[in-house]
Design a protein around this motif. Structure first.
Motif, PDB file in Angstrom:
ATOM      1  N   ASP A 287      26.268  29.926  -6.604  1.00  0.00           N
ATOM      2  CA  ASP A 287      26.510  28.783  -5.715  1.00  0.00           C
ATOM      3  C   ASP A 287      25.154  28.236  -5.273  1.00  0.00           C
ATOM      4  N   HIS A 288      24.620  27.308  -6.056  1.00  0.00           N
ATOM      5  CA  HIS A 288      23.253  26.835  -5.823  1.00  0.00           C
ATOM      6  C   HIS A 288      23.118  26.125  -4.477  1.00  0.00           C
ATOM      7  N   GLU A 289      23.993  25.174  -4.212  1.00  0.00           N
ATOM      8  CA  GLU A 289      23.895  24.419  -2.956  1.00  0.00           C
ATOM      9  C   GLU A 289      24.079  25.337  -1.754  1.00  0.00           C
ATOM     10  N   GLY A 290      25.060  26.239  -1.859  1.00  0.00           N
ATOM     11  CA  GLY A 290      25.284  27.175  -0.765  1.00  0.00           C
ATOM     12  C   GLY A 290      24.089  28.066  -0.515  1.00  0.00           C
ATOM     13  N   ALA A 291      23.459  28.553  -1.598  1.00  0.00           N
ATOM     14  CA  ALA A 291      22.293  29.429  -1.451  1.00  0.00           C
ATOM     15  C   ALA A 291      21.125  28.690  -0.811  1.00  0.00           C
ATOM     16  N   LEU A 292      20.889  27.457  -1.234  1.00  0.00           N
ATOM     17  CA  LEU A 292      19.804  26.670  -0.644  1.00  0.00           C
ATOM     18  C   LEU A 292      20.021  26.475   0.850  1.00  0.00           C
ATOM     19  N   GLN A 293      21.262  26.116   1.223  1.00  0.00           N
ATOM     20  CA  GLN A 293      21.543  25.867   2.635  1.00  0.00           C
ATOM     21  C   GLN A 293      21.446  27.148   3.450  1.00  0.00           C
ATOM     22  N   THR A 294      21.937  28.253   2.912  1.00  0.00           N
ATOM     23  CA  THR A 294      21.879  29.523   3.639  1.00  0.00           C
ATOM     24  C   THR A 294      20.437  29.961   3.848  1.00  0.00           C
ATOM     25  N   CYS A 295      19.610  29.784   2.818  1.00  0.00           N
ATOM     26  CA  CYS A 295      18.193  30.129   2.951  1.00  0.00           C
ATOM     27  C   CYS A 295      17.534  29.273   4.034  1.00  0.00           C
ATOM     28  N   GLN A 296      17.876  27.981   4.056  1.00  0.00           N
ATOM     29  CA  GLN A 296      17.312  27.098   5.079  1.00  0.00           C
ATOM     30  C   GLN A 296      17.780  27.510   6.473  1.00  0.00           C
ATOM     31  N   ASP A 297      19.062  27.869   6.596  1.00  0.00           N
ATOM     32  CA  ASP A 297      19.587  28.328   7.890  1.00  0.00           C
ATOM     33  C   ASP A 297      18.878  29.606   8.344  1.00  0.00           C
ATOM     34  N   TYR A 298      18.604  30.488   7.397  1.00  0.00           N
ATOM     35  CA  TYR A 298      17.911  31.738   7.713  1.00  0.00           C
ATOM     36  C   TYR A 298      16.540  31.437   8.320  1.00  0.00           C
ATOM     37  N   ARG A 299      15.831  30.511   7.707  1.00  0.00           N
ATOM     38  CA  ARG A 299      14.499  30.168   8.217  1.00  0.00           C
ATOM     39  C   ARG A 299      14.576  29.406   9.528  1.00  0.00           C
ATOM     40  N   ASN A 300      15.563  28.531   9.641  1.00  0.00           N
ATOM     41  CA  ASN A 300      15.741  27.816  10.911  1.00  0.00           C
ATOM     42  C   ASN A 300      16.102  28.768  12.041  1.00  0.00           C
ATOM     43  N   GLY A 301      16.711  29.907  11.681  1.00  0.00           N
ATOM     44  CA  GLY A 301      17.094  30.901  12.680  1.00  0.00           C
ATOM     45  C   GLY A 301      15.973  31.871  13.018  1.00  0.00           C
ATOM     46  N   GLY A 302      14.755  31.558  12.600  1.00  0.00           N
ATOM     47  CA  GLY A 302      13.611  32.383  12.969  1.00  0.00           C
ATOM     48  C   GLY A 302      13.210  33.411  11.938  1.00  0.00           C
ATOM     49  N   GLY A 303      13.859  33.402  10.768  1.00  0.00           N
ATOM     50  CA  GLY A 303      13.491  34.357   9.723  1.00  0.00           C
ATOM     51  C   GLY A 303      12.227  33.921   9.008  1.00  0.00           C
ATOM     52  N   GLU A 304      11.131  34.582   9.276  1.00  0.00           N
ATOM     53  CA  GLU A 304       9.857  34.194   8.668  1.00  0.00           C
ATOM     54  C   GLU A 304       9.832  34.500   7.176  1.00  0.00           C
ATOM     55  N   LYS A 305      10.491  35.581   6.788  1.00  0.00           N
ATOM     56  CA  LYS A 305      10.525  35.917   5.363  1.00  0.00           C
ATOM     57  C   LYS A 305      11.808  36.684   5.062  1.00  0.00           C
ATOM     58  N   LEU A 306      12.352  36.428   3.881  1.00  0.00           N
ATOM     59  CA  LEU A 306      13.531  37.147   3.423  1.00  0.00           C
ATOM     60  C   LEU A 306      13.156  38.575   3.033  1.00  0.00           C
ATOM     61  N   PRO A 307      14.102  39.495   3.044  1.00  0.00           N
ATOM     62  CA  PRO A 307      13.820  40.827   2.488  1.00  0.00           C
ATOM     63  C   PRO A 307      13.342  40.684   1.045  1.00  0.00           C
ATOM     64  N   ALA A 308      12.331  41.441   0.663  1.00  0.00           N
ATOM     65  CA  ALA A 308      11.679  41.258  -0.632  1.00  0.00           C
ATOM     66  C   ALA A 308      12.651  41.324  -1.815  1.00  0.00           C
ATOM     67  N   PRO A 309      13.550  42.332  -1.917  1.00  0.00           N
ATOM     68  CA  PRO A 309      14.464  42.378  -3.066  1.00  0.00           C
ATOM     69  C   PRO A 309      15.375  41.148  -3.137  1.00  0.00           C
ATOM     70  N   LEU A 310      15.870  40.699  -1.957  1.00  0.00           N
ATOM     71  CA  LEU A 310      16.723  39.510  -1.940  1.00  0.00           C
ATOM     72  C   LEU A 310      15.922  38.269  -2.307  1.00  0.00           C
ATOM     73  N   TRP A 311      14.702  38.207  -1.818  1.00  0.00           N
ATOM     74  CA  TRP A 311      13.861  37.038  -2.059  1.00  0.00           C
ATOM     75  C   TRP A 311      13.591  36.866  -3.555  1.00  0.00           C
ATOM     76  N   ILE A 312      13.315  37.988  -4.249  1.00  0.00           N
ATOM     77  CA  ILE A 312      13.026  37.873  -5.680  1.00  0.00           C
ATOM     78  C   ILE A 312      14.258  37.439  -6.445  1.00  0.00           C
ATOM     79  N   GLU A 313      15.451  37.857  -5.979  1.00  0.00           N
ATOM     80  CA  GLU A 313      16.692  37.407  -6.615  1.00  0.00           C
ATOM     81  C   GLU A 313      16.906  35.913  -6.375  1.00  0.00           C
ATOM     82  N   PHE A 314      16.564  35.453  -5.181  1.00  0.00           N
ATOM     83  CA  PHE A 314      16.683  34.031  -4.877  1.00  0.00           C
ATOM     84  C   PHE A 314      15.747  33.213  -5.760  1.00  0.00           C
ATOM     85  N   CYS A 315      14.528  33.712  -5.958  1.00  0.00           N
ATOM     86  CA  CYS A 315      13.568  33.023  -6.836  1.00  0.00           C
ATOM     87  C   CYS A 315      14.102  32.943  -8.261  1.00  0.00           C
TER      88      CYS A 315
END
Length: 528
Positions: free
Chosen positions: A407-435
């Motif tokens: 779900d590309h659009e959903g993933a993009l929006q969720t990642c943006q919400d995570y950062r808007n919610g104060g998340g400076e960085k995603l967990p490394a394993p999840l982040w590499i999967e997102f990339c």
């Protein structure tokens, strides 16, 4: 309705005697994109149906209205000019009603038409400005009156738009489905989708369409009260949609609406709660309606009326128990596809029993850890409770599931919400999967940016080293930037992180990058 950038109800300018009031879309700097409650429990089939009906009606009427409007407008113009220049002429009965309206309600226009020194309008005006034969003038007046009666009787706007001077039940209903242009239609349908789908999910498929039509009818009635006796046709879904906005404010006052602001050719995004944004819009409509009236070209009071009645009807639906009955019916219909705990949590959220809803959802995800709906509801609950750590944790789990489901659009929006919610960085394993997910898109620039940010955020982790190598590969293979690829490969090779398993990959990448750079630097062979 009109956020800046939204469709709005246009009014003919004072210098015009023909035309229609419609919800044309004006380009603007401020555009609503989405809100937090975009996920419903069922497909919004009524909203889809209303949108489809509007599109079908538009395709069936647009070109006819475009053709009929100028033709009838020219006859109206000539009628007014001839009646103003020669008041001794007898105006046919049906045309006289229109001429009297212009004379009494638009004095500046009538005075201008009477002025013998005004600029010539067209060839007809040139001919009859100097005509002094009473019989020829009366014959022309009779001809114009007959043309007016005939065109008015066959005009789609005269039949199906709302005309305050001649209100009909057919016009009150049909005008909600007529639109004056593509921007008018697209803008209205976008706002209908944003506000309507969630209200359909809340009220069900009986109350919601009934509300929509009632709000539209009442908005037109408010417009008629302000424009008594007007002959200008009014059309568009704006009044009904303004009603949806009023209901949205009542039902979801704390929901944050994401806005895009276009400033100097760049988009900036921000979120604002409905209880700030929607009243602000209403105040601007009241201000414009009070200060400019019809001179602004927009029937602002129709928007105000639709919004006010929409809010009042929403309160009545909520307090009368109709909403509870509708919710019970919805839960019964979706129980066969929805987990009971999910349905119960949804009802508890409606009652703002967030702790109970969260407990049910945590129980559900312990049984079904791949439940996207549960995590979407959980993150909304934690946001309402201002529990940012739990909010980010729910978003991280939701992101992992959206990546898994592609779900590309959903993933993009969720990642943006995570950062808007104060998340400076995603967990490394999840982040590499997102990339890696971003790599599947045609444009891999965003994937490279994420890889580089990951490498910078986790310089001592294996995922950081992998991110450097992946960014180098994309620079080399997809973006044709071998110098950047070489820099990243050499940085990765010098890393203190153990990477014996990847050494052959690094060596091969460095060699390929140098080879491409040499080929690019070599002079082109002469062409004989």
């Amino acid at each position: 309705m009109h956020f800046p950038g939204s469709p709005k109800l246009k009014v003919a300018k004072p210098s015009e005697i023909s035309g229609s009031r419609s919800l044309d879309g004006d380009p603007s700097m401020l555009i609503p994109l989405r809100h937090e409650n975009m996920q419903g429990r069922r497909w919004p089939v009524i909203t889809f149906g209303i949108i489809a009906l509007n599109i079908i009606v538009f395709l069936g009427t647009h070109w006819t209205i475009d053709r009929q409007g100028p033709e009838l407008g020219q006859v109206k113009l000539h009628l007014v000019l001839l009646a103003a220049m020669h008041p001794e002429l007898k105006v046919p009965e049906q045309a006289q009603e229109f001429v009297t309206y212009v004379q009494t309600r638009n004095a500046p226009l009538w005075k201008e038409a009477q002025n013998p020194n005004r600029d010539l309008v067209d060839v007809w005006d040139t001919k009859f400005r100097v005509q002094d034969d009473p019989d020829a003038l009366q014959k022309e007046m009779d001809s114009l009156g007959a043309s007016y009666a005939e065109m008015n009787s066959t005009s789609l706007l005269s039949k199906y738009a709302f005309i305050p001077a001649h209100p009909t039940l057919l016009g009150l209903i049909c005008a909600n489905f007529l639109h004056g242009g593509w921007l008018h239609l697209i803008g209205n349908m976008w706002f209908l989708w944003l506000a309507g789908a969630i209200l359909e999910d809340t009220w069900g498929r009986v109350i919601y369409p009934s509300f929509y039509l009632i709000a539209g009818v009442l908005a037109f009635q408010v417009h008629a009260m302000v424009n008594v006796g007007s002959f200008t046709p009014t059309l568009g879904a704006s009044g009904a949609i303004a009603g949806l906005m009023g209901a949205f404010l009542v039902r979801f006052p704390t929901t944050k609406i994401e806005m895009a602001w276009l400033l100097f050719y760049r988009f900036y995004r921000f979120k604002m709660a409905a209880y700030w944004l929607l009243p602000l819009w209403l105040l601007t409509e009241i201000l414009y309606g009070s200060v400019f009236g019809q001179s602004s070209g927009v029937a602002h009071w129709a928007h105000v009326g639709g919004f006010a009645f929409g809010a009042l009807i929403a309160l009545a639906v909520q307090k009368s128990g109709l909403e509870h009955i509708a919710e019970k019916g919805i839960q019964e219909k979706i129980s066969w596809v929805s987990h009971p705990l999910l349905a119960e949590a949804s009802e508890q959220m409606e009652k703002e029993q967030f702790d109970l809803a969260a407990a049910n959802l945590r129980k559900l995800v312990s049984e079904k850890p791949d439940s996207i709906d549960a995590y979407r509801m959980l993150q909304r609950i934690y946001w309402q409770k201002s529990d940012l750590p739990a909010y980010r944790d729910a978003l991280a789990k939701l992101l992992a599931l959206e990546i898994k489901q592609n779900d590309h659009e959903g993933a993009l929006q969720t990642c943006q919400d995570y950062r808007n919610g104060g998340g400076e960085k995603l967990p490394a394993p999840l982040w590499i999967e997102f990339c890696r997910h971003l790599e599947t898109q045609t444009d891999v620039s965003s994937a490279v940016d994420e890889y580089l940010e990951l490498a910078q955020s986790y310089p001592g982790e294996k995922q950081g080293l992998l991110a450097q190598m992946a960014a180098g590969r994309l620079y080399l293979k997809r973006l044709n930037r071998p110098a950047d690829a070489l820099r990243l490969y050499e940085t990765a090779q010098a890393s203190t992180i153990p990477h014996a398993d990847w050494q052959s990959t690094l060596d091969r990448g460095i060699a390929e990058a140098k080879k491409v750079m040499q080929a690019q630097a070599a002079p082109a062979s002469p062409v004989s």
